[in-house]
Motif scaffolding. Structure first.
Motif, mmCIF file in Angstrom:
data_model
loop_
_atom_site.group_PDB
_atom_site.id
_atom_site.type_symbol
_atom_site.label_atom_id
_atom_site.label_comp_id
_atom_site.label_asym_id
_atom_site.label_seq_id
_atom_site.Cartn_x
_atom_site.Cartn_y
_atom_site.Cartn_z
ATOM 1 N N THR C 171 0.840 -1.198 -0.216
ATOM 2 C CA THR C 171 -0.110 0.153 -0.029
ATOM 3 C C THR C 171 0.759 1.180 0.102
ATOM 4 O O THR C 171 0.600 2.288 -0.708
ATOM 5 C CB THR C 171 -0.991 -0.171 1.182
ATOM 6 N N VAL C 172 1.826 1.220 0.526
ATOM 7 C CA VAL C 172 2.785 2.367 0.892
ATOM 8 C C VAL C 172 4.272 2.377 0.422
ATOM 9 O O VAL C 172 4.803 3.239 -0.477
ATOM 10 C CB VAL C 172 2.722 2.846 2.363
ATOM 11 N N PRO C 175 4.441 1.965 -3.916
ATOM 12 C CA PRO C 175 4.025 3.120 -4.648
ATOM 13 C C PRO C 175 5.100 4.140 -4.284
ATOM 14 O O PRO C 175 5.317 5.055 -5.286
ATOM 15 C CB PRO C 175 2.578 3.354 -4.026
ATOM 16 N N SER C 176 5.417 4.348 -3.191
ATOM 17 C CA SER C 176 6.410 5.328 -2.851
ATOM 18 C C SER C 176 7.651 5.250 -3.762
ATOM 19 O O SER C 176 8.374 6.242 -4.156
ATOM 20 C CB SER C 176 6.912 5.706 -1.378
#
Lengths: 308, 275, 266
Positions: C171-172, C175-176
């Protein structure tokens, strides 16, 4: 794809958003342009201003590096493999050949061509980039042509340039310039486009002369990206220097390696590879040292920004 | 799954009634870089309680360690000494029944997820089944006054709408308490009023306890049941001011009342006294 | 912006410049400024290019180049992203390995080429190895920094949303890191093509690079073919770059840089 080739977003010219443990990531043009995926990763990489003791503390990180070298030394000690001779032999040969031996002239030859080519590429890159920024419509009109020439792998031009210019210094310098001019040029253009319009308006309001504007607004504003471009140009220049020597030359590190390889003198070839690696690293770290001086203000500002 | 105990608007639970406080801060002290030459004491000694359903604002001069305090309250940061208890248990990490809304919505909302998917994140963490998730998402989006923006990306919305999405996401899994760090500092004045009223309405609707950190004294008075005033760092609690203004509050009527003016003046004196 | 800056006028200006460059080339050849024994005329080159395009040898060369480049890229990038992610997730591993990778990144990749030639000869393996080796270091670094470059606000948000473990990663973290990896891939694709051509030129593996070299060595008569091959290499470069930029735009449409581009294009 309906998108026309976007000269504005070329591949090599927008070098990575990078950061580094030892190296402050000043050369991060994406960050500089304010479109970074993240601004914070450099938070742990701004220059440490601690005392010598504090700096020594970070040395433990080199354990893996040391381990790799020790492993190479130990594992290759009894090596009978043709391709991977003992590291000890390589080091010994390195001393005989490059430090006390004749091969130093090859090193000088390579460095000379590199220095001339890189300097020309840097100056031309900044100048053309600035002109393309100043005359934007001309820039737009010529962009497809420039883009095409930029995308051709310069190595592909090498045989043709040899055919035109023959073997020698002019050919090598031309190759280096042709390959290394792009990152600097495109980053200069990008960097100048990214200057805050308010700063340019301020310059106008203050009735700055064009020269003063360039010196005190345009160049400093674009400098982080120009330096990023120059750094990229540097690594390309080193590569093209070697490639030109590998393909058409009678001197230089590349020629030395090639000649050793053809004689199947593998240990000697390894010394050339190591010298080349050291030259590449030394030039990069020299560049970083210069960059720290030139961009001192920028690194400081970034550090403050990240603290706040 | 439904924990929402609706509290009728205008009757906030009084401190000290019912069970113990939802949040209890005792002798909290926070120092940075402990043991290094750069050691800095941000919070010296802060204690206060927040009762269930209460709306507490924390104000203080700039640099008063307001954000540090909020990070300690949420469990993102560990106090150097002292203790924060949430629903009776000392904080170790961020507790399940607590949500946080940050000031910087443009960074706190995940730009790679649509509005719906952003709101869905805490529901997925809580293990809510897909069908219920859909229903809950549209429920909270409507509660914050957003209709059909579920398929949009946050960055396609205005600042005020983005902060509404952030509030919706914080409310999605029906927490007991909402911590807000300067939530309206990055929007324009009109939007700010709208969002202030929104948070009052949402709080009444869901019966949620709110702690809101702000540098804006007017905002604190307008929203709060009680205002905790911090001193300049190293921070201590200067005073805890009770706000006797009637609810529901109204931007025009409440703000122009005499009591509002007096409270505002009193807080202003407290905050600026040490400058 | 005024009318001169938009739409058909711009396109026309660009086409005009292309035509002018081609015409200038021809003119210089006809006038004898460009020596035809080293720089053939535009028409001769274009005619040769047209002839070559119907020749299966040419397509074989293109295929060899694309194959070496694609395989090397696939292997190098898979390794770089996997290893980079693992290293980025662990602070100790990251701090230990970064000096080695930072050092190896500054080493000119080309240094390894002679070794690869000795070990594998003029083969596809040699080419693939060089490309994989060359793209590995910069992309691994990109991935490591990308994985570590989660915005502090995003990190706090992930903590208050109680995201942990694999869900936090997808989730984090990923994508970062994606913009960093995408930039790395775009650079890797371009660098990979350059290395493929170099491997063919220096190492003699089959492909466009070797075709260029053999046509030069075949004497002045074959020079138009040389230039035709060079043009074709450029076209390959354009296609490769465009494809990667398009892919990046698709996957990272949410990212600021892409949003700005979209705004600019509108």
């Amino acid at each position: 794809m309906t998108t026309p080739p976007r000269f504005e977003a070329p591949s090599l010219a927008r070098p990575e958003p990078t950061g580094s443990a030892d190296v402050p990531s000043t050369s991060d043009p994406v960050v500089a342009a304010g479109t970074t995926p993240s601004q914070q990763f450099t938070a742990r990489s701004p220059r440490r201003r601690g005392g010598p003791l504090q700096r020594l503390k970070g040395l433990w990180r080199l354990w893996f590096f040391a381990l790799v070298l020790v492993l190479w030394w130990v594992l290759s000690a009894d090596s009978t493999s043709t391709f991977f001779p003992p590291l000890q032999n390589i080091v010994q040969r390195l001393w005989e050949t490059w430090v006390v031996g004749e091969a130093r002239s090859d090193l000088y030859s390579s460095l000379r061509h590199f220095a001339i080519g890189y300097t020309i590429a840097g100056v031309l890159g900044v100048a053309i980039g600035a002109l393309l920024w100043k005359f934007q419509r001309v820039g737009h009109a010529v962009s497809p042509v420039l883009y095409f020439v930029y995308v051709i792998p310069t190595a592909a031009l090498l045989p043709a340039i040899v055919a035109i210019m023959g073997i020698g210094s002019p050919m090598k310098i031309t190759i280096v310039v042709l390959a290394a001019v792009w990152p600097t040029m495109l980053n200069t253009l990008d960097g100048m486009r990214g200057i805050d319009p308010i700063k340019l308006d301020t310059a106008k309001v203050l009735h700055m002369s064009p020269l003063t504007t360039v010196r005190s607004v345009v160049l400093p504003g674009a400098m982080p990206q120009i330096m990023a471009g120059l750094r990229h140009s540097l690594s390309i220049a080193v590569i093209m220097m070697v490639v030109s020597e590998l393909i058409a030359s009678t001197e230089g590190i590349g020629f030395f390696i090639l000649e050793a390889q053809q004689r199947f003198a593998i240990t000697t070839m390894w010394t050339g590879i190591i010298v080349l690696a050291l030259v590449g690293s030394a030039l990069t770290f020299l560049f970083i040292a210069v960059e720290r001086v030139v961009l001192g203000w920028y690194i400081g500002a970034r550090a403050v920004e990240q603290k706040g | 799954m439904s924990h929402a105990v609706p509290t009728p608007a205008g009757t906030p639970a009084q401190p000290g009634t019912g069970e113990g406080p939802v949040l209890s801060v005792s002798a909290l002290r926070k120092a940075y870089n402990v043991g290094k030459p750069s050691e800095r004491l941000a919070i010296s000694d802060v204690s206060f309680d927040v009762a269930k359903g209460e709306f507490v604002c924390v104000v203080g001069p700039s640099g008063a360690g307001k954000t540090t305090l909020l990070r300690c309250l949420s469990g993102l940061l560990h106090p150097t000494t002292g203790e924060v208890r949430f629903e009776g248990t000392p904080l170790q990490a961020v507790p399940d029944r607590l949500s946080v809304v940050f000031q910087d919505y443009s960074r706190s909302l995940f730009p790679w997820l649509t509005v719906s998917k952003n709101v869905a994140v805490p529901l997925k963490v809580a293990g809510v089944a897909k069908e219920q998730r859909e229903a809950r998402i549209s429920e909270v989006l409507h509660a914050v006054g957003l209709g059909d923006v579920g398929k949009s990306y946050p960055w396609q919305l205005s600042g005020g709408m983005q902060q509404r999405v952030a509030i919706a996401r914080a409310l999605a899994h029906q927490p007991d308490m909402l911590l807000m760090d300067e939530p309206f500092a990055s929007v324009d004045a009109q939007t700010r009023f709208d969002l202030e009223d929104l948070i009052l309405q949402v709080r009444a609707q869901f019966g949620i306890t709110v702690v809101l950190v702000t540098h804006d004294i007017d905002e604190a008075v307008y929203l709060a049941d009680r205002v905790v005033v911090l001193s300049s760092p190293p921070s201590v609690v200067e005073e805890i001011v009770t706000v006797p203004l009637a609810r529901p509050r109204d931007q025009l009527v409440t703000r122009s009342s005499e009591t509002f003016g007096q409270l505002r003046r009193h807080l202003m004196e407290l905050v600026t006294a040490h400058h | 912006m005024n009318a001169v800056d938009t739409g058909w006028f711009r396109t026309l200006a660009r086409l005009g410049v292309i035509a002018a460059v081609l015409a200038g080339w021809q003119l210089l050849s006809v006038a004898g400024v460009l020596d035809s024994s080293s720089f053939p005329s535009m028409t001769a080159t274009m005619a040769e290019l047209g002839r070559q395009l119907t020749d299966s040898d040419l397509w074989l060369a293109v295929w060899e180049t694309v194959r070496g480049w694609g395989l090397g890229l696939l292997i190098g990038c898979s390794l770089a992203i996997t290893i980079g992610t693992l290293l980025g997730l662990n602070r100790f591993a990251y701090l230990s390995v970064i000096p080695v990778i930072e050092f190896l990144k500054t080493v000119p990749v080309i240094a390894i080429l002679p070794l690869a030639i000795v070990v594998w000869g003029a083969t596809l393996e040699m080419k693939v190895f060089l490309v994989a080796f060359g793209v590995f270091w910069p992309l691994a670094i990109q991935t490591i920094y990308g994985v570590r470059a989660v915005d502090p606000v995003v990190r706090d948000t992930a903590a208050v949303l109680r995201l942990r473990g694999f869900r936090k990663f997808t989730t984090v973290t990923l994508p970062s890191a994606a913009p960093f990896i995408a930039t790395g891939l775009r650079v890797a694709a371009a660098v990979g093509l350059i290395l493929t051509i170099i491997a063919e030129l220096v190492g003699g593996a089959r492909g466009l690079g070797l075709s260029i070299l053999t046509s030069v060595n075949a004497g002045p008569d074959r020079l138009p073919a040389t230039y035709a091959f060079i043009l074709l290499t450029g076209v390959t470069g354009v296609l490769v770059t465009t494809a990667f930029v398009a892919l990046e735009q698709r996957l990272l449409h949410w990212h600021e840089s892409q949003r700005n581009l979209a705004a600019k294009a509108a």
